[in-house]
Design a protein around this motif. Structure first.
Motif, PDB file in Angstrom:
ATOM      1  N   ASN A 155       1.000  -1.196  -0.111  1.00 16.09           N
ATOM      2  CA  ASN A 155      -0.139  -0.026   0.077  1.00 16.09           C
ATOM      3  C   ASN A 155       1.025   1.288   0.025  1.00 16.09           C
ATOM      4  O   ASN A 155       1.037   2.006   1.012  1.00 16.09           O
ATOM      5  CB  ASN A 155      -1.055   0.018   1.204  1.00 16.09           C
ATOM      6  CG  ASN A 155      -2.148   1.015   1.096  1.00 16.09           C
ATOM      7  OD1 ASN A 155      -2.390   1.523  -0.036  1.00 16.09           O
ATOM      8  ND2 ASN A 155      -2.618   1.391   2.292  1.00 16.09           N
ATOM      9  N   ASP A 156       1.455   1.595  -1.227  1.00 19.47           N
ATOM     10  CA  ASP A 156       2.440   2.617  -1.341  1.00 19.47           C
ATOM     11  C   ASP A 156       2.004   3.866  -2.066  1.00 19.47           C
ATOM     12  O   ASP A 156       2.808   4.666  -2.649  1.00 19.47           O
ATOM     13  CB  ASP A 156       3.670   2.081  -1.889  1.00 19.47           C
ATOM     14  CG  ASP A 156       3.378   1.572  -3.342  1.00 19.47           C
ATOM     15  OD1 ASP A 156       4.635   1.243  -3.679  1.00 19.47           O
ATOM     16  OD2 ASP A 156       2.264   1.351  -3.603  1.00 19.47           O
ATOM     17  N   ASN A 157       0.594   3.837  -2.369  1.00 24.81           N
ATOM     18  CA  ASN A 157       0.034   4.844  -3.253  1.00 24.81           C
ATOM     19  C   ASN A 157      -1.185   5.305  -2.424  1.00 24.81           C
ATOM     20  O   ASN A 157      -1.894   4.936  -1.995  1.00 24.81           O
ATOM     21  CB  ASN A 157      -0.487   4.432  -4.605  1.00 24.81           C
ATOM     22  CG  ASN A 157       0.605   3.946  -5.316  1.00 24.81           C
ATOM     23  OD1 ASN A 157       1.228   4.872  -6.047  1.00 24.81           O
ATOM     24  ND2 ASN A 157       0.876   2.816  -5.519  1.00 24.81           N
ATOM     25  N   THR A 158      -1.226   6.773  -2.408  1.00 24.74           N
ATOM     26  CA  THR A 158      -2.314   7.500  -1.747  1.00 24.74           C
ATOM     27  C   THR A 158      -3.496   7.942  -2.730  1.00 24.74           C
ATOM     28  O   THR A 158      -2.996   8.077  -4.004  1.00 24.74           O
ATOM     29  CB  THR A 158      -1.839   8.724  -1.388  1.00 24.74           C
ATOM     30  OG1 THR A 158      -0.848   8.620  -0.372  1.00 24.74           O
ATOM     31  CG2 THR A 158      -2.890   9.569  -0.553  1.00 24.74           C
ATOM     32  N   PRO A 159      -4.713   7.477  -2.551  1.00 30.84           N
ATOM     33  CA  PRO A 159      -5.820   7.836  -3.483  1.00 30.84           C
ATOM     34  C   PRO A 159      -5.802   9.248  -3.660  1.00 30.84           C
ATOM     35  O   PRO A 159      -5.256  10.074  -3.206  1.00 30.84           O
ATOM     36  CB  PRO A 159      -7.125   7.571  -2.490  1.00 30.84           C
ATOM     37  CG  PRO A 159      -6.758   6.663  -1.520  1.00 30.84           C
ATOM     38  CD  PRO A 159      -5.302   7.047  -1.119  1.00 30.84           C
ATOM     39  N   THR A 160      -5.926   9.598  -5.064  1.00 32.71           N
ATOM     40  CA  THR A 160      -6.103  10.953  -5.383  1.00 32.71           C
ATOM     41  C   THR A 160      -7.172  11.145  -6.460  1.00 32.71           C
ATOM     42  O   THR A 160      -7.686  10.236  -6.995  1.00 32.71           O
ATOM     43  CB  THR A 160      -4.857  11.338  -6.600  1.00 32.71           C
ATOM     44  OG1 THR A 160      -4.979  10.301  -7.909  1.00 32.71           O
ATOM     45  CG2 THR A 160      -3.482  10.952  -5.972  1.00 32.71           C
ATOM     46  N   PHE A 161      -7.746  12.309  -6.233  1.00 35.86           N
ATOM     47  CA  PHE A 161      -9.013  12.796  -6.973  1.00 35.86           C
ATOM     48  C   PHE A 161      -8.493  13.330  -8.621  1.00 35.86           C
ATOM     49  O   PHE A 161      -9.381  13.709  -9.223  1.00 35.86           O
ATOM     50  CB  PHE A 161      -9.739  13.951  -6.155  1.00 35.86           C
ATOM     51  CG  PHE A 161     -10.423  13.160  -4.974  1.00 35.86           C
ATOM     52  CD1 PHE A 161      -9.897  13.201  -3.693  1.00 35.86           C
ATOM     53  CD2 PHE A 161     -11.725  12.897  -5.347  1.00 35.86           C
ATOM     54  CE1 PHE A 161     -10.623  12.707  -2.789  1.00 35.86           C
ATOM     55  CE2 PHE A 161     -12.384  12.148  -4.019  1.00 35.86           C
ATOM     56  CZ  PHE A 161     -11.767  12.178  -2.863  1.00 35.86           C
ATOM     57  N   GLY A 162      -7.557  13.511  -8.948  1.00 40.17           N
ATOM     58  CA  GLY A 162      -7.085  14.011 -10.025  1.00 40.17           C
ATOM     59  C   GLY A 162      -6.735  15.301 -10.017  1.00 40.17           C
ATOM     60  O   GLY A 162      -6.905  15.989  -8.948  1.00 40.17           O
ATOM     61  N   SER A 163      -5.993  15.820 -11.210  1.00 45.00           N
ATOM     62  CA  SER A 163      -5.539  17.219 -11.153  1.00 45.00           C
ATOM     63  C   SER A 163      -6.636  18.259 -11.603  1.00 45.00           C
ATOM     64  O   SER A 163      -6.425  19.655 -11.417  1.00 45.00           O
ATOM     65  CB  SER A 163      -4.238  17.321 -11.893  1.00 45.00           C
ATOM     66  OG  SER A 163      -4.691  16.884 -13.190  1.00 45.00           O
ATOM     67  N   VAL A 164      -7.619  17.763 -12.253  1.00 44.86           N
ATOM     68  CA  VAL A 164      -8.348  18.661 -12.634  1.00 44.86           C
ATOM     69  C   VAL A 164      -9.500  19.030 -11.694  1.00 44.86           C
ATOM     70  O   VAL A 164     -10.215  18.199 -10.978  1.00 44.86           O
ATOM     71  CB  VAL A 164      -9.504  17.877 -14.174  1.00 44.86           C
ATOM     72  CG1 VAL A 164     -10.292  19.128 -14.593  1.00 44.86           C
ATOM     73  CG2 VAL A 164      -8.435  17.488 -15.276  1.00 44.86           C
ATOM     74  N   PRO A 165      -9.799  20.415 -11.338  1.00 44.51           N
ATOM     75  CA  PRO A 165     -10.881  20.622 -10.594  1.00 44.51           C
ATOM     76  C   PRO A 165     -12.150  20.107 -10.568  1.00 44.51           C
ATOM     77  O   PRO A 165     -12.681  19.924 -11.857  1.00 44.51           O
ATOM     78  CB  PRO A 165     -10.786  22.358 -10.673  1.00 44.51           C
ATOM     79  CG  PRO A 165      -9.572  22.699 -11.418  1.00 44.51           C
ATOM     80  CD  PRO A 165      -9.327  21.494 -12.252  1.00 44.51           C
ATOM     81  N   VAL A 166     -12.813  19.612  -9.707  1.00 43.66           N
ATOM     82  CA  VAL A 166     -14.285  18.832  -9.616  1.00 43.66           C
ATOM     83  C   VAL A 166     -15.337  20.121  -9.351  1.00 43.66           C
ATOM     84  O   VAL A 166     -14.902  20.665  -8.363  1.00 43.66           O
ATOM     85  CB  VAL A 166     -13.923  17.908  -8.928  1.00 43.66           C
ATOM     86  CG1 VAL A 166     -15.286  17.117  -9.027  1.00 43.66           C
ATOM     87  CG2 VAL A 166     -13.130  16.607  -9.208  1.00 43.66           C
ATOM     88  N   SER A 167     -16.281  20.050 -10.215  1.00 45.87           N
ATOM     89  CA  SER A 167     -17.477  20.875  -9.861  1.00 45.87           C
ATOM     90  C   SER A 167     -18.530  20.087 -10.263  1.00 45.87           C
ATOM     91  O   SER A 167     -18.423  19.372 -11.196  1.00 45.87           O
ATOM     92  CB  SER A 167     -17.285  22.162 -10.580  1.00 45.87           C
ATOM     93  OG  SER A 167     -17.486  22.252 -12.144  1.00 45.87           O
ATOM     94  N   ARG A 168     -19.847  20.266  -9.535  1.00 45.39           N
ATOM     95  CA  ARG A 168     -21.017  19.810  -9.711  1.00 45.39           C
ATOM     96  C   ARG A 168     -22.032  21.034  -9.523  1.00 45.39           C
ATOM     97  O   ARG A 168     -21.638  21.867  -8.881  1.00 45.39           O
ATOM     98  CB  ARG A 168     -21.229  18.748  -8.772  1.00 45.39           C
ATOM     99  CG  ARG A 168     -20.256  17.609  -8.932  1.00 45.39           C
ATOM    100  CD  ARG A 168     -20.649  16.757 -10.183  1.00 45.39           C
ATOM    101  NE  ARG A 168     -19.820  15.542 -10.221  1.00 45.39           N
ATOM    102  CZ  ARG A 168     -18.625  15.401 -10.710  1.00 45.39           C
ATOM    103  NH1 ARG A 168     -17.983  16.664 -11.240  1.00 45.39           N
ATOM    104  NH2 ARG A 168     -17.930  14.194 -10.679  1.00 45.39           N
ATOM    105  N   SER A 169     -23.224  20.778 -10.064  1.00 41.82           N
ATOM    106  CA  SER A 169     -24.288  21.760  -9.774  1.00 41.82           C
ATOM    107  C   SER A 169     -25.469  21.018  -9.605  1.00 41.82           C
ATOM    108  O   SER A 169     -25.697  19.754  -9.823  1.00 41.82           O
ATOM    109  CB  SER A 169     -24.364  22.326 -11.187  1.00 41.82           C
ATOM    110  OG  SER A 169     -24.782  21.683 -12.251  1.00 41.82           O
ATOM    111  N   VAL A 170     -26.496  21.778  -8.742  1.00 47.84           N
ATOM    112  CA  VAL A 170     -27.484  21.169  -8.485  1.00 47.84           C
ATOM    113  C   VAL A 170     -28.712  22.219  -8.301  1.00 47.84           C
ATOM    114  O   VAL A 170     -28.415  23.335  -7.696  1.00 47.84           O
ATOM    115  CB  VAL A 170     -27.421  20.471  -6.854  1.00 47.84           C
ATOM    116  CG1 VAL A 170     -27.107  21.350  -5.670  1.00 47.84           C
ATOM    117  CG2 VAL A 170     -28.827  19.657  -6.640  1.00 47.84           C
TER     118      VAL A 170
END
Length: 1409
Positions: free
Chosen positions: A1169-1184
């Motif tokens: 277990n040598d990798n940390t979870p990542t959400f990626g480099s692109v900013p995440v946005s959602r709308s509601v």
């Protein structure tokens, strides 16, 4: 000694006996003289007598046999020994070697010296060092560097020498004595083994153990000093262990080759080999082994499946969008790795094609690709793509799947059938929901189902958006409705239907009018009588009838109480004049009172409304003042027909013509007066512009001419001192050229003008000859022409008008110089030019003349002899040439396009490489007349196979032009040589237990002949065991395939039997799978291979190596079979989860080559277990939306990635914090496994907070260590139209407008605010005509829908309406629409626009008196 001498008489010494120089070569005599006196006296002197030598002795030697030994590398001048010979005579002796060709010399003292040895000499810096032939020694002679051969000492040539040394005296008779010298030559290791560096090609599939080549060194030393052993010193690009070399120089393949793993270019190994001779001298050679590719790899696609898109309307060769299928092949791209693509399945209809070279899929030329022929969701083609290597020859293949999605193309808008329709009448009492119309729609794009709507929306009707059916949505309020029904497809293409819905009406309501009111007065300007503008609109009546479909009729029934014909009538609802209304025709009362009837005309009994309207007539300034000619006297009069106000009052003014201020005009009376002295000679007349303007500004202008009468107050004077006039030269006698009144005294200049009367005339040379090589730009001659005219009529220009083929010449337009403008060629172009020259003058009219210039082109020797393209420049001549010599072998075709001597060709031999076999004579010659190549001597292919003959062809021109051609003469073979095995006997070895027909040795036989004559057939004719031991003897003979006869050669072969390494290593425990953790440190041993070898001794000693690895080499292998990690940090399971390595084990056997075995070891990399979870480099946005309910999904799930595997990559999601706002933002939750964000609290309000920012956690489920990644998601709350507009002020007080204000006058601005945004916050304003006095207010005011500005629409009469009260509605553009209303009260301010009136015209009363 006194010797044989005596004194004779008193004057002589005489010889009395023989002399011997060798016994005494001088005598000292004392001669005494005694007188005869008494006593006697004596005197003495010494006389020395030298004896001259005479050649009376022969030379002799101390011994007559001398024996020595010398090493063969004895240097020049080295002393070997001395011959001791003497001569009793004094002349001395000389020594010489009688025997010829011995590598020794003798000095003047009898010393024998070496006069040979090997000499290495560098010819020049540009040449490589060469070892000269050892049978010669060389002396260097100064500047010419000429080398002269002399005998040399060489053990390999002669092991001993015996020669005679002759001693010769220097006497008269040159007496001699001979001695014998014997010299034994001892061998010296003087030659280093020498390799002939070369290269070979080996296929990568060559089997291990194969003998690739014999790479031997030459060493001409003998006596045990020849080559004794071979070894490989080094191999480039880590090729160690791949190759071995046996004792005879055979190169062996020890490990399997792999073309693809060789990183270098070219794909080759360079072996540095060593050859050691018996004297320990080492020779170094280089063998280049070029590895050739074998088709041993299959194509590999980058993905198993691909997705592409292609429009149904795509043109032929349009490439589908998306990632195209691409395969790679590790073999060389030039052939084996060159991939050919094809579609093997799925191309139904053949609408698609694939580029066989690139794999690119595109639209084929097959027509008929139609999205509509496919059935959703299957609007695609599933293709199977086949990749075949070796450019389609195979055999290796790979396949993948490509899904080509066919995109619908817009092929047409929906179309209603029919596009215009009328429904059956609908009763106004019909209930809501009644079906009014069901349309029929056609659409080419049958899967693109249109959406139906009514545009603009009509509140009386509704429509089913899916079927287009129209329903009644409200009670009818009109007699007919015209609806625009729209069908819109997904590409926004539309079709329209114009639908008319008639409504049946019932007459139940009385007409009503909001305009005019009950006491309305309309102010009307009189008509312009000069240009009557009637009918003129007076007032637009706003009258309605609640009955739908009712048509109202308005008419004027009475004017001023009379029902007679009136100047007013109606056009529709607009009251207008039908005759001129003239203010000037009224007296006292300037208004009319109209009685107007409004009838709804049924059906049934008509309902009639009567309305009274007062029309007040206003005067109009219709007429401008009129200035007539008769009035333009000293007093200007301008009558004006207008009355009322100041429309007829006129004011006068001077507008122009009075710049110097001589006049003044009375403004009121129009009286004109002069105010300064006038002078007729200064100006005889004055043109004055007079203006008359009435009160409102209409005006008239006129020109008044003021003429001054003359007074005789000036003397006469000439107007011009000199007059100029022109006359053409051809003018006739008596013609008038100038006239003037009176007889003034003046000067007249007359200019005579030219007329073009004569054409140009040529003169001068009319022919010229020039050489064809005259340079472009050369001036040839000047064409001359004269013209008798002068001026422009005598100005001549030249041009070439004919005969100028290929624009060969040009002529100067002004100077007539003829110049060469293009290259001349007498051989291929015209030899004579007839140039038409035109001369044109510049007069009017233009005159011209033409002339012919003859230009003859003379030949120049400007063409070299040309060799015909059909000639052959490579000739084949047999070495067994028949037919006698000399013999013509070829005659080339040569021509020269020049003429005469310039075209006459002779031939010569420029150069010829090589000679005839005799070494001196030329093998070929060239015929000077025909150029034929002639064989002069019989050729010998083995002497020289190819001759290069340079032949020159020269013409007879001056200077002569030549051209040369190189002929290659190839001598073809004849069977005139016997095969040879080279040096015999030969040695060979064979391993024990070799089976029958085992190849024991390869004895290459060479034949100096070639082709069929040199294909030697070798057969072993005997194999005899000599003593049952390890040696046998045999013989070989070889026969060539020559024709007509076959030649035979033979050789003795000695065969030695050797021990054999006949067992290969064997791997145990197959298949082999190993495991190592990705964080293992360097040097970790993680697996030991089990290998056995049935041999013993050195043949069973094993060496391990890794020979192939995929994808990278991170491991090492010890000779104990232990696999270990090369270095820490090299493994990364996420990059390479497994490795396949090929392990080779080789024994150390030498007799039969190395025995090897290979196997594949699969190494699985254990995850850490040598990798940390990542959400990626692109900013995440959602709308509601702000009105979202609890558990509503906020866009797509927000996912993190973890390249680990198993539980190390299993993620749990949490919301760690609400970053924005910093408090009160707990409105969302996230699913722990899916990452789906949902609404937690259903009370979102964009107007309170429109953006939330959450910090998310993704936690993996690692057992030993859990890692957490963070990410930020921005949630934008989208607006919902949940707020109505709010008016910013109250409008029921403080708003006023002055009566009679013109249209457009601003009254007030209504403004609102709306907490929503976008269209939801944009307000549109309107007057509510359904409440209060909305309809009346709408007739007097105009409310701008977007700005909210209320302006006057129609002037208001306060006496009619003192104030207007109404409602204003503001509605936003959202859906559903939000509205707000406010009450507005507009007060009409009074203007004093009415005169007092008596209520009664006659008043009667009584008073007490």
């Amino acid at each position: 000694p006194t010797g044989p001498f005596e004194v004779q008489s008193c004057s002589k010494i005489i010889l009395t006996g023989p002399l011997d120089y060798e016994t005494a070569n001088s005598y000292d005599l004392v001669v005494m003289a005694t007188d005869r006196g008494s006593p006697k006296r004596t005197g003495s002197t010494t006389v020395t007598i030298f004896v001259g030598d005479v050649d009376d002795n022969a030379p002799y030697c101390v011994t007559y046999l001398y024996s020595w030994s010398v090493p063969e590398n004895t240097a020049v001048g080295t002393s070997v020994g001395s011959v001791n010979c003497k001569d009793a005579d004094s002349a001395g002796v000389t020594y010489s070697i009688v025997s010829a060709g011995v590598p020794f010399k003798v000095t003047t003292t009898g010393e024998i010296q070496g006069n040979g040895g090997k000499l290495l000499y560098v010819l020049s810096e540009a040449e490589t060092r060469k070892q000269l032939h050892r049978n010669f020694r060389f002396y260097l002679f100064t500047a010419h560097q000429q080398l002269n051969p002399l005998p040399a000492i060489d053990y390999e040539t002669t092991t001993s020498y015996e020669f005679t040394v002759r001693t010769t005296d220097r006497g008269t008779f040159s007496r001699t004595a001979d001695a014998t010298v014997r010299i034994a030559v001892t061998p010296v290791n003087e030659m280093t083994p020498t390799f002939a560096n070369t290269s070979i090609s080996v296929a990568e599939s060559t089997a291990v153990g194969t003998k690739l080549a014999s790479f031997t060194a030459t060493d001409t030393d003998t006596g045990g000093h020849g080559v004794q052993s071979y070894s490989i010193k080094s191999v480039t690009i880590s090729g160690g262990g791949l190759f071995g070399i046996d004792g005879s120089g055979g190169i062996l393949l020890l490990r399997q080759l792999d073309y693809e793993s060789i990183a270098a270019t070219p794909k080759q190994y360079v072996l540095t080999t060593l050859a050691v001779d018996g004297g320990s001298l080492t020779g170094v050679g280089q063998l280049v082994i070029l590895v050739t590719d074998v088709n041993d790899n299959k194509p590999v696609f980058g993905s198993r499946a691909y997705n592409l898109e292609l429009s149904e309307s795509a043109a032929t060769n349009t490439v589908a969008t998306g990632t195209q299928p691409t395969a790679t092949d590790a073999d060389s791209s030039a052939l084996y790795g060159k991939i050919k693509y094809s579609i093997s399945a799925g191309n139904t209809g053949s609408f698609l094609q694939i580029d066989s070279a690139s794999g690119s899929i595109s639209r084929s030329s097959t027509p008929g690709l139609n999205y509509e022929s496919l059935t959703p969701p299957g609007t695609y083609y599933n293709l199977t793509i086949l990749a075949v290597d070796e450019n389609g020859a195979g055999p290796n293949t790979a396949s993948c799947y490509v899904k080509v999605n066919i995109l619908d193309a817009e092929e047409g808008a929906p179309a209603f059938i029919p596009s215009v329709a009328t429904t059956s009448p609908v009763l106004e009492s019909a209930p809501v929901g009644t079906l009014v119309y069901s349309p029929t729609v056609s659409h080419v794009d049958k899967w693109d189902l249109p959406v139906f709507s009514i545009s603009p929306a009509d509140g009386n009707f509704s429509i089913d958006p899916a079927t287009g059916k129209v329903y009644l949505a409200d009670y009818e309020t009109a007699t007919s409705h015209t609806l625009k029904v729209v069908a819109t497809d997904k590409n926004s293409r539309t079709g329209t239907l114009t639908l008319t819905v008639p409504v049946t009406n019932v007459n139940e309501f009385m007409p009503s009018c909001s305009t005019p009111g009950s006491t309305t007065t309309v102010f009307l300007d009189e008509n312009d009588q000069t240009s009557p503008s009637f009918p003129k609109d007076v007032l637009a009546f706003v009258c309605t009838d609640a009955d739908a479909g009712t048509s109202l009729k308005l008419s004027v029934s009475k004017v001023d109480g009379a029902a007679a014909s009136t100047p007013y009538d109606f056009l529709g609802n607009t009251l207008r004049t039908n005759a001129a209304i003239n203010y000037e025709s009224y007296s006292l009362r300037y208004y009319n009172v109209l009685e107007i009837t409004v009838s709804d005309q049924g059906p049934g009994t008509a309902n009639i409304l009567t309305v009274t309207l007062t029309i007040s007539v206003n005067p109009v300034n219709e007429f401008p003042p009129v200035i007539t000619a008769s009035s333009l006297t000293t007093t200007v009069v301008a009558p004006d027909s207008d009355t009322g106000l100041n429309h007829g009052t006129v004011r006068f003014a001077l507008l122009a013509g009075n710049d110097k201020g001589y006049f003044t005009l009375n403004e009121a009376t129009g009286s004109l007066r002069s105010v300064r002295n006038l002078d007729r000679e200064d100006s005889a007349t004055y043109l004055l512009t007079v203006n008359a303007t009435d009160g409102p500004g209409r005006s008239a202008t006129a020109t008044m001419t003021v003429s001054l009468t003359d007074v005789n107050d000036n003397l006469p004077s000439f107007t011009q001192a000199t007059y100029s006039v022109s006359v053409v030269e051809t003018a006739s006698d008596g013609a008038t050229i100038f006239s003037f009144a009176g007889q003034p005294l003046c000067r007249v200049l007359v200019k005579v003008l030219e007329v073009n009367t004569a054409p140009p005339t040529f003169y001068g040379t009319a022919s010229i000859s020039i050489a064809e090589n005259t340079a472009v730009g050369t001036r040839l001659l000047t064409v001359n022409a004269t013209d008798l005219d002068s001026g422009s009529g005598g100005l001549v220009t030249f041009s070439l008008v004919s005969g100028n083929t290929d624009s060969a010449f040009s002529i100067g337009p002004t100077d007539g110089i003829v110049t060469i403008a293009n290259v001349l060629d007498c051989d291929f172009g015209p030899r004579k030019y007839l140039l038409g020259v035109e001369a044109r003058d510049s007069g009017t009219p233009v005159k011209s003349a033409t002339w012919t210039l003859t230009v003859s082109v003379l030949d120049v020797n400007d063409n070299s002899p040309t060799w015909n393209s059909s000639n052959t420049y490579t000739l084949t001549v047999s070495e067994a040439l028949s037919g006698g010599l000399p013999q013509t072998v070829y005659t080339p075709a040569v021509f020269d396009p020049d003429s005469g001597a310039n075209g006459s060709v002779t031939f010569s031999l420029v150069s010829l490489t090589g000679t005839a076999p005799d070494g001196t004579s030329p093998a070929f010659s060239v015929s000077a007349a025909t150029g034929a190549i002639v064989a002069e001597k019989m050729p010998d292919r083995e002497f020289l196979e190819t001759y290069y003959l340079l032949e020159k062809a020269c013409d007879g021109g001056t200077p002569s032009l030549c051209s040369s051609k190189l002929f290659t003469i190839v001598i073809s073979d004849a069977n005139d040589n016997t095969p040879s095995f080279g040096v015999c006997p030969k040695e060979a070895t064979v391993y024990e237990n070799s089976p029958t027909n085992t190849l024991v040795a390869t004895l290459p036989a060479s034949d100096r002949d070639k082709d069929a004559n040199a294909n030697a057939q070798i057969s072993l004719y005997s194999l005899v065991t000599a003593d049952g031991g390890a040696s046998s003897a045999g013989g070989k003979f070889t026969v060539d395939n020559g024709s007509p006869s076959k030649n035979t050669g033979s050789c003795l072969l000695n065969i030695t039997i050797l021990d054999r390494n006949d067992n290969a290593p064997v791997f145990g425990g197959l298949p082999i799978t190993a495991w190592v953790s990705e964080d293992a440190p360097g040097g970790t041993v993680f697996h030991t291979l089990s290998v056995t070898d049935a041999d013993i001794g050195i043949n069973a000693e094993l060496e391990f190596s890794i020979v192939h690895f995929t994808p990278a080499n991170s491991f090492t292998m010890s000779n104990a079979g232990q696999l270990s990690l090369f270095s820490g940090g090299l493994l990364d399971r996420e990059t390479h989860p497994s490795y396949n390595i090929t392990v080779l084990v080789a024994d150390r056997g030498t007799a039969d080559g190395v025995q090897t075995a290979t196997t594949t070891v699969s190494i699985n990399i254990g995850d850490v277990n040598d990798n940390t979870p990542t959400f990626g480099s692109v900013p995440v946005s959602r709308s509601v939306p702000e009105n979202s309910v609890v558990d509503f999904n906020v866009g797509a799930p927000v996912l993190a990635s973890d390249p680990d595997s198993g539980e190390n990559a299993s993620l749990t999601y949490k919301i760690d914090a609400v970053l924005v706002p910093t408090s009160g933002g707990d409105y969302f939750k996230i699913h722990p496994t899916s990452g789906q964000i949902q609404v937690k609290v259903g009370s979102l309000d964009r107007e309170a907070w429109d953006t939330y920012q959450l910090r998310l956690l993704a936690i993996d489920n690692g057992i030993a260590l859990k890692r957490t990644g963070t990410g930020t998601v921005t949630i934008i709350i989208t607006d919902v139209n949940d707020n109505p507009p709010v008016f910013t002020a109250t409008y029921d007080t403080g708003i006023s407008v002055t009566e009679n204000s013109p249209a457009g006058t601003k009254v007030v601005t209504f403004t609102t605010t709306d907490r929503d945004i976008g269209d939801n916050a944009i307000a549109l304003y309107r007057i509510d005509s359904t409440r209060l006095n909305g309809s009346l207010a709408a007739s007097y005011f105009q409310l701008n829908a977007t700005s909210g500005i209320l302006t006057v629409k129609t002037p208001i009469d306060r006496e009619t309406y003192a104030s207007l009260e109404f409602y204003v509605i503001a509605e936003d553009k959202g859906s559903p629409v939000q509205t707000a209303s406010t009450r507005a009260v507009v007060t009409v301010n009074d203007v004093n626009d009415n005169a007092p009136t008596f209520a009664k015209t006659f008043i009667s009363t009584e008073m007490a008196y």
